[in-house]
Structure formats: C-alpha cells, structure tokens
Motif scaffolding. Structure first.
Motif, PDB file in Angstrom:
ATOM      1  N   ARG A   1       0.919  -1.132   0.117  1.00 49.33           N
ATOM      2  CA  ARG A   1       0.050   0.215  -0.037  1.00 49.33           C
ATOM      3  C   ARG A   1       0.766   1.437  -0.008  1.00 49.33           C
ATOM      4  NH1 ARG A   1      -5.124  -1.228  -1.590  1.00 49.33           N
ATOM      5  NH2 ARG A   1      -5.964  -3.163  -0.314  1.00 49.33           N
ATOM      6  N   VAL A   2       2.060   1.214   0.658  1.00 44.18           N
ATOM      7  CA  VAL A   2       3.069   2.379   0.710  1.00 44.18           C
ATOM      8  C   VAL A   2       4.377   1.899   0.552  1.00 44.18           C
ATOM      9  CG1 VAL A   2       3.788   4.349   2.453  1.00 44.18           C
ATOM     10  CG2 VAL A   2       1.313   3.668   2.327  1.00 44.18           C
ATOM     11  N   ALA A   3       5.033   2.696  -0.249  1.00 39.75           N
ATOM     12  CA  ALA A   3       6.381   2.300  -0.498  1.00 39.75           C
ATOM     13  C   ALA A   3       7.236   3.675  -0.537  1.00 39.75           C
ATOM     14  CB  ALA A   3       6.530   1.414  -1.892  1.00 39.75           C
TER      15      ALA A   3
ATOM     16  N   LEU B   1       4.693  -0.413   3.468  1.00 40.14           N
ATOM     17  CA  LEU B   1       3.668  -0.837   4.348  1.00 40.14           C
ATOM     18  C   LEU B   1       2.510  -1.726   3.752  1.00 40.14           C
ATOM     19  CD1 LEU B   1       2.623   2.736   6.129  1.00 40.14           C
ATOM     20  CD2 LEU B   1       4.024   0.788   7.064  1.00 40.14           C
ATOM     21  N   ALA B   2       2.488  -3.013   4.054  1.00 42.47           N
ATOM     22  CA  ALA B   2       1.553  -4.278   3.130  1.00 42.47           C
ATOM     23  C   ALA B   2       0.199  -4.356   3.723  1.00 42.47           C
ATOM     24  CB  ALA B   2       2.371  -5.215   3.199  1.00 42.47           C
ATOM     25  N   ALA B   3      -0.859  -4.654   2.896  1.00 35.11           N
ATOM     26  CA  ALA B   3      -2.155  -4.874   3.167  1.00 35.11           C
ATOM     27  C   ALA B   3      -2.068  -6.129   4.256  1.00 35.11           C
ATOM     28  CB  ALA B   3      -2.980  -5.333   1.976  1.00 35.11           C
ATOM     29  N   GLY B   4      -2.840  -6.007   5.266  1.00 38.72           N
ATOM     30  CA  GLY B   4      -3.178  -7.050   6.279  1.00 38.72           C
ATOM     31  C   GLY B   4      -1.904  -7.283   7.247  1.00 38.72           C
TER      32      GLY B   4
ATOM     33  N   VAL C   1       7.712   8.684  -2.089  1.00 36.91           N
ATOM     34  CA  VAL C   1       6.618   7.932  -1.369  1.00 36.91           C
ATOM     35  C   VAL C   1       5.490   7.707  -2.406  1.00 36.91           C
ATOM     36  CG1 VAL C   1       5.124   8.019   0.453  1.00 36.91           C
ATOM     37  CG2 VAL C   1       7.288   9.420   0.605  1.00 36.91           C
ATOM     38  N   ARG C   2       5.228   6.249  -2.629  1.00 34.02           N
ATOM     39  CA  ARG C   2       4.103   6.069  -3.552  1.00 34.02           C
ATOM     40  C   ARG C   2       2.941   5.382  -2.459  1.00 34.02           C
ATOM     41  NH1 ARG C   2       4.680   5.711  -8.821  1.00 34.02           N
ATOM     42  NH2 ARG C   2       6.665   6.394  -9.547  1.00 34.02           N
ATOM     43  N   VAL C   3       1.760   5.799  -2.849  1.00 28.39           N
ATOM     44  CA  VAL C   3       0.720   5.069  -2.282  1.00 28.39           C
ATOM     45  C   VAL C   3      -0.209   4.404  -3.072  1.00 28.39           C
ATOM     46  CG1 VAL C   3      -1.528   5.803  -0.855  1.00 28.39           C
ATOM     47  CG2 VAL C   3       0.705   7.127  -0.530  1.00 28.39           C
ATOM     48  N   ASP C   4      -0.474   3.214  -2.909  1.00 30.26           N
ATOM     49  CA  ASP C   4      -0.999   2.274  -3.873  1.00 30.26           C
ATOM     50  C   ASP C   4      -0.303   2.419  -5.189  1.00 30.26           C
ATOM     51  OD1 ASP C   4      -2.739   1.246  -2.155  1.00 30.26           O
ATOM     52  OD2 ASP C   4      -4.418   2.643  -2.491  1.00 30.26           O
TER      53      ASP C   4
END
Length: 267
Positions: free
Chosen positions: A7-9, A30-33, A64-67
């Motif tokens: 989700r975030v990288a 930051l990964a889903a779940g 920063v990348r969001v989705d």
C-alpha cells in the motif's frame, strides 16, 4: 509479498524539518493486512517519517508511493480516501459527542456540508463497532477518559474507510489495559479487514507482540527491518538505545521480552 499487496512504498526517502535532515535513505513498505511498527529512541525521526508518509511534511529527497501512485500527485481528498492518520494529540472539541466526531471521518468522501448517505451511516456504525465505541456514541468527548477518547479518535479515522492507517504513538498516556485495547483493535484491522497499519511505538514488548514487521530507527536511518524475532536482538537494541538487554522468548505466548542486564545482587 506481491506488488499489489504493498500500500505504501518509500525509496531512498529523506525526511526532516526545513533543510535539516532527520532520516535518510529510508526504504519502507506498508503491506495490506500487516502491522508495521516503528521503534527507536526519542528524537530519532519516527514521527517525522510517519507525517511525511501521511503527506503532512514534504520529503527532502526520495519518493513516497501510495497504492503505486506518487504521493505528490494525489489531492488532499484523494489521499484521505486512501490513507488515514491519527497524530499523537488532537484538540478536543467542546460539546461534541463521539458520534458527531466520527461523522467528521466521512468528509474525505462527502465534503463538510454534503448530506450523509447510507454508505456514510454504515461506515460510521462500522467504525464505532470495531473500536467498541458504541456505548460512548452519545457522550461528549470532553467527558471521557483518556482510553475512551482514543477509541473515539480511532473510530473517526476508521470512518474514512481508508486501506492505510498511520498511528503516531496511539498508546501514549494510556494505562496498560487501554494500551492493549488499542493495539488489539489495530491487530484486528490488519487481520480481518486487510488494512495496512503503520504505527509508532515506544514499548519494545508491544512491538514484539503485535508487529508483523518491526522497523528500528537510529542514527539517522533504518537500523533494521523485519520480523520481530529477527530485528529485536540484544545487539540491535544496544545499538539503537544504548541499553544492554537480554532478549528471551515467553514459552506460553511465543512473544519476545527484553530485560535490562543488571549486575547480580549481593547475597
């Protein structure tokens, strides 16, 4: 982990205040779940990093990348629909009930003056339910205890229905029971709803018990990142905190515990 789970990288991210860099070369996902916990000594840049990922501070370098989308290309509303952020402290509105506060979480979708829809009402009820804040819904926020207020604020950001949740020291000023209550909610959000949770914490035992990934920050960069058992080692804790500890595993829970090394007591 596949690309679609992230989700975030961040890539070689540098954060700070003005031109003063606090952290450099941060590669964070930051990964889903999953619950990702940021730990480190006071002033190391944990909160600055979280606020930068939330779009409240501009990166000094890196991305920063969001989705998968560059953070800077998202409007404030578009970002709020994807990412919810709860700061360390929030101003308490006088005379506002918990339910009224939680409604504010829907502004990212409807605006401040739009009529609430069935979807809004469903999201509000879900946020109150998952935080166990229904019994507080009609009470004024300024009448609640610290733990109850934190549940109300958490419900407010959850009402955004964002798939990314950033929490800056959500257990600060709470007693032990309420600390566990809040962290149990975070664990549920990740496990049952697939939310990517990024949380700043101070307590290493909490980090060991609740984190899928623990990120240790020290000396201006990420010292270690990975599962708690790989990251929360005696040498890493000594390097980050300047404290000699023994790390042991609880035989019943399997969680790690850290105990300061003390000289033996004379008999």
């Amino acid at each position: 982990m596949t690309v679609r789970d992230v989700r975030v990288a961040t890539d070689k991210l540098a954060v700070g205040h003005g031109k003063r860099r606090v952290l450099t070369d941060v590669d964070l996902t930051l990964a889903a779940g999953e619950v990702t916990l940021l730990v480190g000594p006071n002033g190391c840049g944990k909160s600055t990093l979280l606020r930068t990922v939330a779009g409240l501070l501009s990166p000094l370098a890196g991305t920063v990348r969001v989705d998968g989308v560059p953070l800077g290309s998202l409007s404030r509303r578009a970002l709020s629909q994807r990412l919810a952020f709860l700061p360390q402290t929030s101003q308490i509105p006088a005379g506002v009930t918990v339910r009224e506060l939680v409604r504010h979480g829907r502004y990212a979708h409807r605006g401040a003056f739009a009529r609430h829809t069935a979807e809004d009402r469903e999201s509000i009820e879900w946020a109150l339910s998952v935080t166990d804040a229904h019994p507080l819904a009609d009470k004024c926020l300024d009448e609640l205890s610290g733990g109850e207020r934190q549940r109300a604020w958490l419900a407010t950001v959850l009402a955004q229905r964002a798939k990314i949740l950033l929490l800056d020291e959500p257990t600060t000023y709470l007693d032990l029971r309420h600390q566990f209550d809040v962290l149990d909610v975070v664990r549920t959000l990740a496990r049952d709803y697939g939310i990517a949770c990024g949380v700043v914490l101070h307590d290493l035992m909490h980090a060991a018990a609740y984190g899928d990934t623990v990120v240790v920050i020290s000396d201006g960069t990420v010292l270690r990142s990975g599962p708690p058992e790989d990251v929360l080692t005696s040498d890493a804790i000594e390097r980050a905190f300047g404290l000699s500890v023994n790390v042991v595993r609880d035989t019943e829970t399997g969680h790690l515990a850290c105990f300061p090394q003390r000289p033996p007591v004379a008999s």
